[in-house]
Design an enzyme around this catalytic site. Structure first.
Site, PDB file in Angstrom:
ATOM      1  N   SER A 153       0.781  -1.137   0.135  1.00  0.00           N
ATOM      2  CA  SER A 153       0.023  -0.192   0.135  1.00  0.00           C
ATOM      3  C   SER A 153       1.065   1.300  -0.197  1.00  0.00           C
ATOM      4  O   SER A 153       2.044   1.343   0.003  1.00  0.00           O
ATOM      5  CB  SER A 153      -0.912   0.067   1.271  1.00  0.00           C
ATOM      6  OG  SER A 153      -0.118   0.311   2.477  1.00  0.00           O
ATOM      7  N   LYS A 154       0.171   2.386   0.012  1.00  0.00           N
ATOM      8  CA  LYS A 154       1.040   3.604  -0.122  1.00  0.00           C
ATOM      9  C   LYS A 154       2.050   3.599   1.042  1.00  0.00           C
ATOM     10  O   LYS A 154       3.186   4.527   0.772  1.00  0.00           O
ATOM     11  CB  LYS A 154       0.159   4.785  -0.060  1.00  0.00           C
ATOM     12  CG  LYS A 154      -0.924   4.833  -1.109  1.00  0.00           C
ATOM     13  CD  LYS A 154      -0.784   6.590  -1.747  1.00  0.00           C
ATOM     14  CE  LYS A 154      -1.680   6.709  -2.832  1.00  0.00           C
ATOM     15  NZ  LYS A 154      -1.505   5.949  -3.957  1.00  0.00           N
ATOM     16  N   ARG A 155       1.692   3.063   2.044  1.00  0.00           N
ATOM     17  CA  ARG A 155       2.733   3.229   3.323  1.00  0.00           C
ATOM     18  C   ARG A 155       4.179   2.643   2.667  1.00  0.00           C
ATOM     19  O   ARG A 155       5.142   3.107   3.491  1.00  0.00           O
ATOM     20  CB  ARG A 155       2.414   2.404   4.397  1.00  0.00           C
ATOM     21  CG  ARG A 155       1.368   2.924   5.125  1.00  0.00           C
ATOM     22  CD  ARG A 155       0.893   1.837   6.392  1.00  0.00           C
ATOM     23  NE  ARG A 155       0.537   0.786   5.864  1.00  0.00           N
ATOM     24  CZ  ARG A 155       1.247  -0.579   6.163  1.00  0.00           C
ATOM     25  NH1 ARG A 155       2.122  -0.570   6.974  1.00  0.00           N
ATOM     26  NH2 ARG A 155       0.496  -1.702   5.513  1.00  0.00           N
TER      27      ARG A 155
END
Ligand code: GLU
Length: 485
Positions: A250-252
């Protein structure tokens, strides 16, 4: 003839998972001389947009994945936008009803919601209770007479549904866990299951290669194939991509949209190589593969059932290796936009100073992990001014080197030709005369000319910097070095 497709829903950008799915399909088609189809699954008009479609197309193009049939180029099964194929889905739903494989459902969303909530409150799950499957002809007629909205539900038969997955083997679901799912909503919009199956049949897909998250959808789709009297394509569900912490990517974890990667300085060759190895392996130890090699080696059997980990350090390494494989001329062309962006481009780099620029690129090539690093790395040779790093100055421009640097400057001023080898001989001869370690004079010269403690080969760099600039910088550096007291 192998026919595969990439069927994105344009509700977001092309993320690395989607790009990998597209790549596997493309490689499979190219490996077997088959056809790769791009189909836009935009039935969710609320969430789909043109911007997303063009973003996805840009991402695929950047990776060099071309399609044989698709929205922009057409083909024998056009249109390739699901939003333009709605009549076919409606007609297919009507066929299912007519043959008794589906039925109209008049249940309101509110009543369905209530039943679900009641079941959940009682601690259980809920599957559609078939209220409308058992309506008498009279009850149906009464509802039709009031013009009640109706959806079409597929009537799941008893038994079990299985399919052979080329990655996971045989997968079987008892039909009792599959509810009578909606295929056409009351607003006449098809659901994903209906549109995907109608299209995959009509477009004659032989293989469906897609993410693992679709495994649970597959039995419903297999039931639809049966109802339509078609045999299902071969399925290959590819494992999810995880971050290095083993959580779903994910964006993390950093950039997830493919089009961020060119902006971060990655080559499409590297991205293709890296993504191909996320979940697939050619069998040997070889990790650096060009597009053609990937095509030669790709096989669905090489896809592993285990999840794949997206390791950014590995991507950097693969990128660095692909940068090394470029000819300096090719690399120079790819670096031009980066120089322009930083205001460091000169039109002469494309004409009278082309050789100089390509030589500069070649000198820095081994140091680059990403294209964006070039303007920083080669900055001292591209900019007129030099920025002295305090630490490098403190460490290498010591007072006792004032005199040697000053002597070196005079020798360099007279040197002809001003090329790497004579530059090196001059410096080493001076160090010997002064009984200095050559390394300390080399370090001092590097800091004097570039402001930094690290660079590629000093003498090649001095040659590229040229007599004038080297002289100027040495004189400037001397003002930083106080002579010994
Ligand atoms: N539109 C679906 C998705 O983006 C396609 C799934 C499939 O390949 O069947 O997930």
């Amino acid at each position: 003839m192998i026919r595969v497709r990439f069927a994105p829903s344009p509700t977001g950008y092309l993320h690395v998972g989607g790009a990998r799915t597209a790549l596997f399909n493309w490689l499979y088609a190219r490996r077997h001389g088959g056809l790769f189809v791009l189909r836009i699954e935009d039935t969710d008009t609320q969430r789909s947009s043109w911007e997303m479609v063009s973003g996805i197309v840009d991402g695929l193009r950047w990776m060099g994945l071309d399609w044989d049939e698709g929205p922009d180029i057409g083909g024998p099964h056009a249109p390739y936008f699901q939003s333009q194929r709605l009549d076919q889905y409606r007609e297919a739903a009507a066929r299912l009803v007519a043959q008794g494989s589906a039925y109209y459902c008049y249940c309101t969303p509110e009543s369905l919601q209530q039943k679900r909530q009641a079941a959940e409150a009682a601690g259980g799950g809920w599957l559609y209770d078939r209220t409308c499957c058992t309506l008498t002809a009279g009850e149906v007629a009464a509802r039709e007479a009031t013009g009640a909205p109706r959806a079409v539900r597929f009537k799941v038969p008893r038994g079990s549904t299985s399919f052979i997955d080329l990655v996971h083997g045989r997968i079987e679901f008892p039909n009792a866990v599959i509810e009578d799912f909606v295929v056409l909503r009351s607003d006449l919009q098809p659901t994903y299951h209906l549109s995907v199956v109608v299209d995959d049949i009509e477009m004659a897909m032989t293989h469906v290669v897609r993410g693992d998250d679709h495994i649970s959808n597959t039995p419903k789709q297999v039931l639809l194939y049966d109802a339509f009297g078609s045999s299902p394509p071969a399925f290959a569900h590819v494992p999810l991509i995880l971050g290095t912490d083993k959580k779903r990517l994910s964006k993390r974890h950093g950039a997830t949209s493919v089009m961020e990667y060119p902006r971060l300085g990655y080559l499409p060759e590297a991205m293709v190589n890296f993504l191909a190895l996320l979940g697939w392996s050619p069998g040997g130890d070889e990790e650096l593969l060009a597009r053609d090699e990937l095509i030669q080696m790709f096989a669905l059997e090489g896809i592993s059932g285990g999840n794949a980990v997206f390791n950014p350090e590995k991507l950097d390494w693969v990128n660095q290796q692909h940068i090394q494989r470029l000819t300096p001329e090719d690399l120079a062309s790819r670096l031009e936009p980066w120089l322009r962006d930083k205001g460091l481009w000169s039109e002469h780099f494309g004409s009278s100073r082309r050789d100089w620029f390509v030589a500069l690129v070649q000198l820095f090539q081994p140091r680059l992990k990403r294209l964006d690093q070039f303007t920083h790395e080669a900055g001292p040779l591209l900019r007129d001014d030099v920025i002295y790093e305090a630490q490098a100055v403190a460490k290498h421009l010591r007072p006792e080197l004032h005199e040697p640097l000053s002597l070196l400057a005079s020798k360099f001023a007279m040197l002809d030709p001003f090329t790497a080898q004579p530059l090196e001989m001059t410096l080493r001869a001076l160090a010997e005369t002064l009984q200095l370690k050559p390394a300390s004079l080399i370090h001092a010269t590097r800091v004097a000319v570039t402001g930094r403690a690290a660079s590629p080969g000093l003498f090649e760099m001095l040659e590229l910097a040229g007599r004038e600039r080297v002289g100027e910088r040495l004189r400037k550096a001397l003002t930083h070095v106080a002579p010994p007291a």
